[in-house]
Structure formats: C-alpha cells, structure tokens
Design a protein around this motif. Structure first.
Motif, short mmCIF file in Angstrom:
data_model
loop_
_atom_site.label_atom_id
_atom_site.label_comp_id
_atom_site.label_asym_id
_atom_site.label_seq_id
_atom_site.Cartn_x
_atom_site.Cartn_y
_atom_site.Cartn_z
N ARG A 345 0.85 -1.41 -0.14
CA ARG A 345 -0.16 0.04 -0.02
C ARG A 345 0.75 1.24 0.03
O ARG A 345 1.79 1.50 0.70
CB ARG A 345 -0.79 0.15 1.15
N CYS A 346 0.52 2.28 -0.86
CA CYS A 346 1.16 3.48 -1.02
C CYS A 346 0.58 4.43 0.20
O CYS A 346 -0.68 4.77 0.36
CB CYS A 346 0.94 4.24 -2.21
N PRO A 347 1.53 4.80 1.30
CA PRO A 347 0.99 5.71 2.45
C PRO A 347 0.68 6.87 1.93
O PRO A 347 0.08 7.65 2.65
CB PRO A 347 2.38 5.75 3.26
N LYS A 348 1.02 7.47 0.73
CA LYS A 348 0.39 8.90 0.37
C LYS A 348 -0.85 8.72 -0.35
O LYS A 348 -1.75 9.60 0.19
CB LYS A 348 1.68 9.24 -0.53
N CYS A 349 -1.01 7.95 -1.37
CA CYS A 349 -2.32 8.23 -1.98
C CYS A 349 -3.11 6.60 -1.88
O CYS A 349 -4.37 6.85 -2.22
CB CYS A 349 -2.16 8.12 -3.35
N GLY A 350 -2.79 5.61 -1.13
CA GLY A 350 -3.59 4.52 -0.42
C GLY A 350 -3.64 3.47 -1.80
O GLY A 350 -4.23 2.60 -1.60
N HIS A 365 8.17 2.22 -5.50
CA HIS A 365 7.67 3.16 -6.24
C HIS A 365 6.13 3.10 -6.66
O HIS A 365 5.73 2.35 -7.02
CB HIS A 365 8.41 3.23 -7.60
N CYS A 366 5.57 4.32 -6.37
CA CYS A 366 4.02 4.35 -6.44
C CYS A 366 3.93 4.84 -8.11
O CYS A 366 4.30 5.87 -8.31
CB CYS A 366 3.37 5.31 -5.55
N GLN A 367 3.15 3.96 -8.74
CA GLN A 367 2.78 4.30 -10.24
C GLN A 367 1.76 5.41 -10.38
O GLN A 367 1.66 6.14 -11.05
CB GLN A 367 2.25 3.12 -10.81
N GLN A 368 0.97 5.64 -9.13
CA GLN A 368 0.05 6.54 -9.12
C GLN A 368 0.45 7.93 -8.87
O GLN A 368 0.12 9.04 -9.52
CB GLN A 368 -1.01 6.25 -8.41
N CYS A 369 1.05 8.09 -7.64
CA CYS A 369 1.31 9.59 -7.25
C CYS A 369 3.00 9.62 -7.16
O CYS A 369 3.30 10.74 -6.81
CB CYS A 369 0.85 9.76 -5.82
N ARG A 370 3.79 8.80 -7.47
CA ARG A 370 5.25 8.86 -7.80
C ARG A 370 5.95 8.68 -6.45
O ARG A 370 6.99 9.23 -6.30
CB ARG A 370 5.68 10.07 -8.59
N TYR A 371 5.30 8.48 -5.37
CA TYR A 371 5.76 8.53 -3.90
C TYR A 371 6.87 7.43 -3.88
O TYR A 371 6.62 6.20 -4.63
CB TYR A 371 4.96 8.17 -2.80
N GLN A 372 7.96 7.62 -3.08
CA GLN A 372 9.00 6.66 -3.33
C GLN A 372 9.57 6.45 -1.85
O GLN A 372 9.49 7.55 -1.13
CB GLN A 372 10.22 7.06 -4.18
#
Ligand code: ZN
Length: 406
Positions: A345-350, A365-372
């Motif tokens: 789970r991406c902690p930024k966008c879920g 690496h989040c594909q949606q919000c680019r969080y790393q």
C-alpha cells in the motif's frame, strides 16, 4: 490496573552463629510443615488454613519453639503447596482406552496422591514486619529465629529501585543454597495500564530478515536494526547443522542439540537489548504495532537458497514476548495487526499495487502518485497507520484491497 510481580533475591551475609540460627529455625519449620502435610493427607485435604489452625495450633505452640506468627505461616505454606500440586494434577488428566478402544480422560485431584507431599529442604516463609524487617538505613535485615531476632547485613545494591518506586514487599522465603543464605522477597507493584482513550505515541515495527526490525514513529523518524550480521551468523549455524545431520551419529546428535541451544541463547541476546531499547526510547503510553505473524512465511526471493527455510522463526515471536513484558512495566502496549498488503500500500495515495514493490533494489515506487520509499520503511509506516486506526476505534484494523466497480 495491572499488578506486576517480581522476586527479589537478596544474599544474606551471615556470621557462623547466625547461619546456625537460621538453619535451626528453618529445620523446625520444615519439621512442622511435614507434620501438617501428613495431617492434611489424613483428613481429605482441607485446603484451608483456618481449619488446620483449629486442629493443630495448640499442639504446635506447646511442642515447638517457633513463635505463633511462624506457625501460622507453616499452615499457609503447606496449603499453598497442595494448591499448586492440585493445579498440576488438573492439567494432566489420566487417559485410558475403554473396551471400544475409545480414549477416555479422567480429571485428577489430590486423592490421586498416594502419600503426603514432602518438604525435603529446610525452609521458612517470613511475613514482612512480623518476621523480617529492614533496619539501619537499609544495610541490615532483622529476622525471626527460634530465640531472639537477629540482624543480618545485606546490600540493596542493584535493587535500589524496588525500595523507592511504589513496589510493595511481601512475604519472603528463606533459602539455603550452596552453603549460602538468601531471602527471596516477593514484590508487587500496582500499575496503570496503557489507556487507549488517552493521547498515545504510535510506533510501527516491521520485522524482516534484512533488517530484524524497521521502526517508524509519529515524528516520522525511521530506525533500522540491521539483520545482516544475524543472517550471516544464522547461515553459519545452518551449515554446521546440515553437516551434523548428515553425519547422523549419536555424538553428532548431541552436538546438534548443543548447537540449537547456542543459537537460541544468541538470539535471546539480541532480542533482549532490542526490546529494551524500544521501551526506553519511547515514553510511557506508547502503542507498539507489530504484524501478526502466525501462519506467515516471509518473502525470501532475495536470499540464498540455504537460508530460505528457517523464516518462520521463533526469534520474531520472542521479540514480541519481550516487548509485551517490558512494555507492560511502563504502561505501553503491543498491538498485533493483520499483515495483509502492508508492503503493497502506498502511504501517500492509498493505492495497493504489488508491482510497486521492487524486491531487487528494496524500494517502493508508486505508479499513481510517484511516491518513493525504502520498502521496509514503507511496511513500518503502514503498520503504524493500522495502529492509529485501532486507537481511533477500529477493532481489527487491516488493509483491504477494494476492486473498482466501474
Ligand atoms: Zn501513491
């Protein structure tokens, strides 16, 4: 409220006369305990000090140099021992097969004993103030003997805390061991529990192989406890183990057992300081959140083949036990949450996406919000989030993967 209990083991520095006095007294105590035990056995096990008192007190007072307090203490000692044995008997029912080969169980009670319990060593249980007390600025203990009380030197060095911070000293057992005298003092402390409705610090802990623990707290601070050294050492243990198993001789089996013990001790040496560090780094009223690792195997893609089997290791459970136990003493608590999707789970966008995690470079690496982020850190972040949900009232917090419906 929780009652914490410990035993304080204090060495008594007796001179020769005092040593003899203590021995005489505890031998007399032992003698009476065996008489009481016989009486209890002969009278259908009345586990009640008052009843025993009624039947035996007068006789003992006339025939024994022990004072009246100590005689009462003997009754309680014997009753307590029989109660312990009764509990043990209950836990081990008698099993047998009936005519139809069906296994039957019969609960055992004290009537299964074929002779009275025996008190085989000199001992004495001393009541605080009546039979033992501290004096001379906590440098000596005054103890009941068959004659006058005697004052024995001792040191509180190492136990200072127990004489200050709300610990209550209870009954003490006089113990003779290896030619030395000790007092084992039962101490208790009433402590407030972790309060889930009060403000709390939440700390997420991700347990893994590369890092034995990755910690993420509310100040968004991450701490890594390196597991590499541990992995290498385990590897060594495992190689030796495989060799010994291959040999299969009697002496190899013995060595195998020793190796196992050595490995256990060594893991304990790691888990103790780690749990201690965690408990002392964070203030009281901290919620330590861990994944419930029952029935979980670790992802072992990035490990050498030889290491892929030992991953549901008791070492992780030991850390949990130590943390629970040590946390309790400072009003902190351990919470276990579901491990589902904590590493996806991406902690930024879920967004929950398996392919966001790159095992080879240990990154997310989040594909949606680019969080790393580092992937172990990300796990700890999600675990901490579940802890916060629990504090907000969710009973069994877990990450759910919702499939889009158009
Ligand atoms: Zn994202």
């Amino acid at each position: 409220m929780t009652t914490l209990g410990r035993t304080l083991k204090v060495r008594l520095y007796t001179n020769t006369i005092q040593a003899t006095q203590l021995l005489d007294m505890s031998r007399e105590y032992q003698r009476l305990a065996n008489l009481v035990s016989q009486w209890v056995f002969d009278h259908d096990f009345p586990l009640n000090s008052l009843k025993i008192n009624h039947a035996l007190y007068k006789k003992f007072r006339q025939g024994s140099p022990l004072n009246s307090q100590m005689i009462q203490s003997v009754f309680r000692t014997v009753v307590a021992r029989y109660k312990t044995v009764l509990e043990q008997l209950k836990q081990h029912p008698y099993r047998y097969q009936d005519e139809d080969k069906k296994w039957m169980r019969v609960a055992k009670d004290l009537t299964w004993l074929f002779k009275p319990l025996h008190f085989s060593r000199p001992q004495a249980d001393l009541v605080r103030q009546s039979n033992y007390s501290f004096g001379n600025n906590l440098t000596e203990i005054s103890l009941t003997t068959l004659g006058k009380r005697t004052k024995v030197p001792f040191t509180i060095k190492g136990f200072e805390q127990c004489f200050q911070t709300g610990w209550k000293l209870g009954t003490a057992r006089l113990v003779h061991s290896g030619g030395k005298w000790y007092l084992h003092i039962g101490i208790t402390k009433e402590d407030t529990d972790f309060d889930p409705t009060a403000p709390a610090q939440v700390v997420g802990i991700d347990r893994g192989l590369r890092f034995i623990a990755t910690i993420f707290d509310q100040q968004r601070k991450t701490r890594f406890f390196d597991g590499k050294k541990i992995l290498l050492k385990r590897h060594k243990f495992q190689k030796t183990r495989a060799e010994l198993q291959h040999r299969g001789t009697k002496s190899a089996k013995k060595k195998l057992k020793q190796l196992q013990q050595r490995e256990n001790r060594w893991m304990t040496d790691i888990n103790h300081p780690l749990s201690k560090t965690l408990v002392t780094t964070y203030d009281p009223q901290t919620l330590f959140v861990l994944e419930d690792l029952t029935n979980v195997t670790f992802n072992t893609d990035d490990l050498p083949k030889s290491l892929r089997n030992s991953h549901r290791s008791w070492a992780f459970f030991q850390l949990e036990t130590f943390l629970t136990y040590k946390g309790q003493a400072v009003q902190s608590q351990v919470l276990k949450v579901s491990p589902a999707f904590t590493s996806q789970r991406c902690p930024k966008c879920g967004l929950i996406e398996k392919t966001n995690r790159h095992h080879d470079i240990h990154e997310y690496h989040c594909q949606q919000c680019r969080y790393q982020s580092n992937d172990d850190r990300l796990g700890a972040m999600n675990i901490a989030m579940l802890g916060q949900e629990w504090l907000d009232g969710v009973k069994h917090p877990r990450i759910k993967k919702v499939t889009a419906t158009g």
